[in-house]
Enzyme design. Sequence first.
Site, PDB file in Angstrom:
ATOM      1  N   GLN A  26      71.928  54.924  17.443  1.00 38.89           N
ATOM      2  CA  GLN A  26      70.569  54.474  17.130  1.00 38.89           C
ATOM      3  C   GLN A  26      70.730  53.453  16.001  1.00 38.89           C
ATOM      4  OE1 GLN A  26      67.379  54.592  18.192  1.00 38.89           O
ATOM      5  NE2 GLN A  26      66.945  53.301  16.427  1.00 38.89           N
ATOM      6  N   GLY A  29      61.060  58.833  20.238  1.00 38.81           N
ATOM      7  CA  GLY A  29      60.547  58.949  21.596  1.00 38.81           C
ATOM      8  C   GLY A  29      61.339  58.007  22.480  1.00 38.81           C
ATOM      9  N   GLU A  54      64.023  50.594  22.314  1.00 38.75           N
ATOM     10  CA  GLU A  54      63.982  49.492  23.271  1.00 38.75           C
ATOM     11  C   GLU A  54      65.298  48.734  23.397  1.00 38.75           C
ATOM     12  OE1 GLU A  54      62.493  49.751  20.297  1.00 38.75           O
ATOM     13  OE2 GLU A  54      62.240  47.822  19.289  1.00 38.75           O
ATOM     14  N   HIS A  91      55.702  51.261  26.702  1.00 37.58           N
ATOM     15  CA  HIS A  91      55.903  50.764  25.343  1.00 37.58           C
ATOM     16  C   HIS A  91      57.285  50.112  25.190  1.00 37.58           C
ATOM     17  CE1 HIS A  91      55.411  50.853  20.889  1.00 37.58           C
ATOM     18  NE2 HIS A  91      56.732  50.967  20.943  1.00 37.58           N
ATOM     19  N   GLU A  92      58.312  50.853  25.571  1.00 36.33           N
ATOM     20  CA  GLU A  92      59.671  50.311  25.390  1.00 36.33           C
ATOM     21  C   GLU A  92      59.891  49.095  26.281  1.00 36.33           C
ATOM     22  OE1 GLU A  92      60.787  51.381  22.799  1.00 36.33           O
ATOM     23  OE2 GLU A  92      59.781  53.314  22.642  1.00 36.33           O
ATOM     24  N   HIS A  94      58.502  46.000  24.728  1.00 36.49           N
ATOM     25  CA  HIS A  94      59.368  45.412  23.702  1.00 36.49           C
ATOM     26  C   HIS A  94      60.301  44.347  24.280  1.00 36.49           C
ATOM     27  CE1 HIS A  94      58.678  47.364  19.881  1.00 36.49           C
ATOM     28  NE2 HIS A  94      58.815  48.587  20.367  1.00 36.49           N
ATOM     29  N   GLU A 147      55.917  46.047  16.531  1.00 36.75           N
ATOM     30  CA  GLU A 147      55.284  47.274  17.034  1.00 36.75           C
ATOM     31  C   GLU A 147      53.803  47.138  17.380  1.00 36.75           C
ATOM     32  OE1 GLU A 147      57.010  49.593  18.147  1.00 36.75           O
ATOM     33  OE2 GLU A 147      58.947  49.276  17.149  1.00 36.75           O
ATOM     34  N   ASP A 173      63.110  52.076   6.660  1.00 35.79           N
ATOM     35  CA  ASP A 173      62.549  53.247   7.319  1.00 35.79           C
ATOM     36  C   ASP A 173      61.235  53.686   6.652  1.00 35.79           C
ATOM     37  OD1 ASP A 173      63.166  54.910   9.551  1.00 35.79           O
ATOM     38  OD2 ASP A 173      63.348  56.579   8.149  1.00 35.79           O
ATOM     39  N   TYR A 180      52.012  50.117  13.980  1.00 35.15           N
ATOM     40  CA  TYR A 180      51.673  50.361  15.388  1.00 35.15           C
ATOM     41  C   TYR A 180      50.173  50.238  15.631  1.00 35.15           C
ATOM     42  CZ  TYR A 180      56.379  52.349  16.032  1.00 35.15           C
ATOM     43  OH  TYR A 180      57.726  52.521  16.099  1.00 35.15           O
ATOM     44  N   ARG A 224      63.231  65.207  17.843  1.00 37.28           N
ATOM     45  CA  ARG A 224      62.372  64.018  17.764  1.00 37.28           C
ATOM     46  C   ARG A 224      61.526  64.077  16.494  1.00 37.28           C
ATOM     47  NH1 ARG A 224      58.081  62.410  22.530  1.00 37.28           N
ATOM     48  NH2 ARG A 224      57.212  60.553  21.512  1.00 37.28           N
TER      49      ARG A 224
HETATM   50  N1  BES Z   1      61.495  50.651  18.056  1.00 36.52           N
HETATM   51  C1  BES Z   1      60.817  51.894  18.009  1.00 36.52           C
HETATM   52  C2  BES Z   1      61.621  53.007  17.402  1.00 36.52           C
HETATM   53  C3  BES Z   1      62.093  52.709  15.987  1.00 36.52           C
HETATM   54  C4  BES Z   1      61.248  52.192  15.054  1.00 36.52           C
HETATM   55  C5  BES Z   1      63.384  53.003  15.642  1.00 36.52           C
HETATM   56  C6  BES Z   1      61.718  51.937  13.776  1.00 36.52           C
HETATM   57  C7  BES Z   1      63.839  52.748  14.366  1.00 36.52           C
HETATM   58  C8  BES Z   1      63.006  52.218  13.436  1.00 36.52           C
HETATM   59  C9  BES Z   1      60.332  52.316  19.395  1.00 36.52           C
HETATM   60  O1  BES Z   1      59.934  51.257  20.191  1.00 36.52           O
HETATM   61  C10 BES Z   1      59.114  53.166  19.213  1.00 36.52           C
HETATM   62  O2  BES Z   1      58.153  52.651  18.714  1.00 36.52           O
HETATM   63  N2  BES Z   1      59.168  54.430  19.613  1.00 36.52           N
HETATM   64  C11 BES Z   1      58.067  55.342  19.517  1.00 36.52           C
HETATM   65  C12 BES Z   1      57.395  55.517  20.840  1.00 36.52           C
HETATM   66  C13 BES Z   1      56.168  54.779  21.072  1.00 36.52           C
HETATM   67  C14 BES Z   1      55.511  55.169  22.384  1.00 36.52           C
HETATM   68  C15 BES Z   1      55.195  54.633  19.971  1.00 36.52           C
HETATM   69  C16 BES Z   1      58.619  56.709  19.150  1.00 36.52           C
HETATM   70  O3  BES Z   1      59.831  56.860  19.154  1.00 36.52           O
HETATM   71  O4  BES Z   1      57.845  57.594  18.886  1.00 36.52           O
HETATM   72 ZN    ZN Z   2      58.113  50.398  19.545  1.00 35.28          ZN
END
Ligand code: BES
Ligand code: ZN
Length: 629
Positions: free
Chosen positions: A157, A286, A289, A313-314, A317, A336, A393, A401, A575
């Site tokens: 990751q 979840g 991408e 969603h993915e 991206h 996002e 982070d 989002y 998760r």
């Molecule tokens: N790119 C993100 C995951 C991410 C964000 C990883 C920031 C590391 C740092 C991914 O596209 C995402 O947004 N995942 C969401 C799912 C979505 C349906 C909102 C998640 O993992 O919950």
């Molecule tokens: Zn995302």
Amino acid sequence: MNRVVGIVSLIALISCGGPQESKEEKEVKEEKALIHSFARPGEARVNHLNLIASVDFENRKIIATAHYDIDAANDAEKIVFDTRNLSISKVFVDSVETKDWWVGPEVPFLGQPLEVTIKPQTKRVSIEYVTTDGAEALQWLNPQQTAGKKQPFLFTQSQAILARTWIPCQDSPGVRYTYEATVTVPSGLMAVMSAANPTEIDSSGVYHFEMEQPIPSYLMALAVGDLVFREVGANTGVYAEPSMVDATAFEFEDMQKMLESAESIYGKYAWDQYDVLLLPPSFPFGGMENPRLTFATPTILAGDKSLTALVAHELAHSWSGNLVTNRTWNDFWLNEGFTVYFERRIMEDVYGKEYADMLTLLGKQDLEKELKSLADSPEDTHLKLSLEGRDPDDGMSDIAYEKGYFFLRTVEENVGRERFDQFLNEHFSSNAFQTIITEEFLAHLKEDLLLNDEVKYKELKIDEWVYGPGLPDNCIEVSSTLFDQVNAQVEAFIAEEGTAAAIDTTNWTTHQWLHFLRQLPSDMGVAKMKDLDSRFSLTKTGNSEIAAEWFLRAIENNYSVADSAIEEFLIRVGRRKFLMPIYTALAEADPSKERATAIYAQARPNYHSVSTNSLDELLDFNSDGPTSK
Ligand code: BES
Ligand code: ZN
């Protein structure tokens, strides 16, 4: 060690960017954007990577040589890579070993710069290295943590700045490069990457990969395990462990439709093939991408396709994020917020407006909750963040989002969908394979969408949305008749004489259930919880979203019947989106945190570092303790 590059070396040989922009301007802009990277791409930048790696499950290490083709400026003296917890053994410049390299001091969460002396005419730099136990991008799973229970598993990751823990790289979203890789894994396992992938296990254990489109390092990805491929549509498919592949292919049956819908909205898919890899349940997100191969949690296998908005969603991206990329993590909302907007457009197109409206309302609830929880740090509720000196982070909240989504929706409703779509089509095609920052987007929006109409710009409160806290009062209103029906049922049920038997759940979807559960009071009492559970078996639900929401009500209402199901869930699932609220609720219900900590100590070995970093902090858990990895 000198990390600051003089202005002279900023004038490098890099093309691209708008025609009206000078090279110097672009360099200065890029240099300013390097807030989470030691790299100085203006002096020397990677344009292609050839990674030769071997995956050693026994010692939990990746042993690798990375060959980089580079572009160096006329006066370049060095190239700088980001590294973190890597053990570097040898460095070569144009195939000749050099001792002229050094690793700078460690900076929290950024790691260490690796500087290599080069000449302006240097074409290739190679680095031999081994990953260490501190490689936070990697999660090594033993067979027990997989579905098949026979083979180990590894996944990476990299987003936001973890790529540097498994590959030395110029780890800023502004540096794009193509790559190829040769990865050797134990015989019997398959390796897959964010690249063109094999569809069958090769008994030699050697796999070759190519990624022909340039990508930023945060999209570097690798997974190794007992995997099989199953085609879903003409250029879509799934990878999963053998025992999961039927369920996965069924759940994601509509992927090809989603891809075609996305293309009809914002133009051709730029990455040829689109597959989803179903990971073991410890995956901390979840979805992720990774180009050509979304990594996904198995917690979206609900059996009824009701949680597949995540795939939309993915997939989205592939345009917002992978094609047009945020230049810094301060502009994360450009990745996002746009993606949530696009995701809901795809869902509306494939499943109808009522479906998309439910997703939007649940998103609004998430946003309201996030705004409350960030009440003490209002600047973190701006769309444009300031994460300098902080772990990126920290900025990855629902603001990017959902506030991002509602901003774009508000603009869309104001100018009309047709014009907005034209504008976004142009946005994706003119910025393809490049990066942008918020200010550039706003300038385009003002010029191309609002035709420099200052009054309209003010009326839309754009600066307030982007640079101000909270939710501006011109935010569009959303409603859902399907949720209105649920509201009536909630009211009747929570009234003193209400009973579960009287609730009419005919044709309820997962999203209606989620809305129902979110409206239930936290002090409803055990009797009502029990009544609901006896009628609807919520403690036993196989739908992870419904389970996670139900568990929150169970904890708040002291409904101890759910205790063992909650424990089982926390031990199995890694998760973070589910873990954080459940552990928070446990800690609130018992401020000594005894129960939360006891479960955590048991569950922690199954979690990825992304989750343990957040949870260690939440629970004041000492990671040097006996349960540390
Ligand atoms: N790119 C993100 C995951 C991410 C964000 C990883 C920031 C590391 C740092 C991914 O596209 C995402 O947004 N995942 C969401 C799912 C979505 C349906 C909102 C998640 O993992 O919950
Ligand atoms: Zn995302």
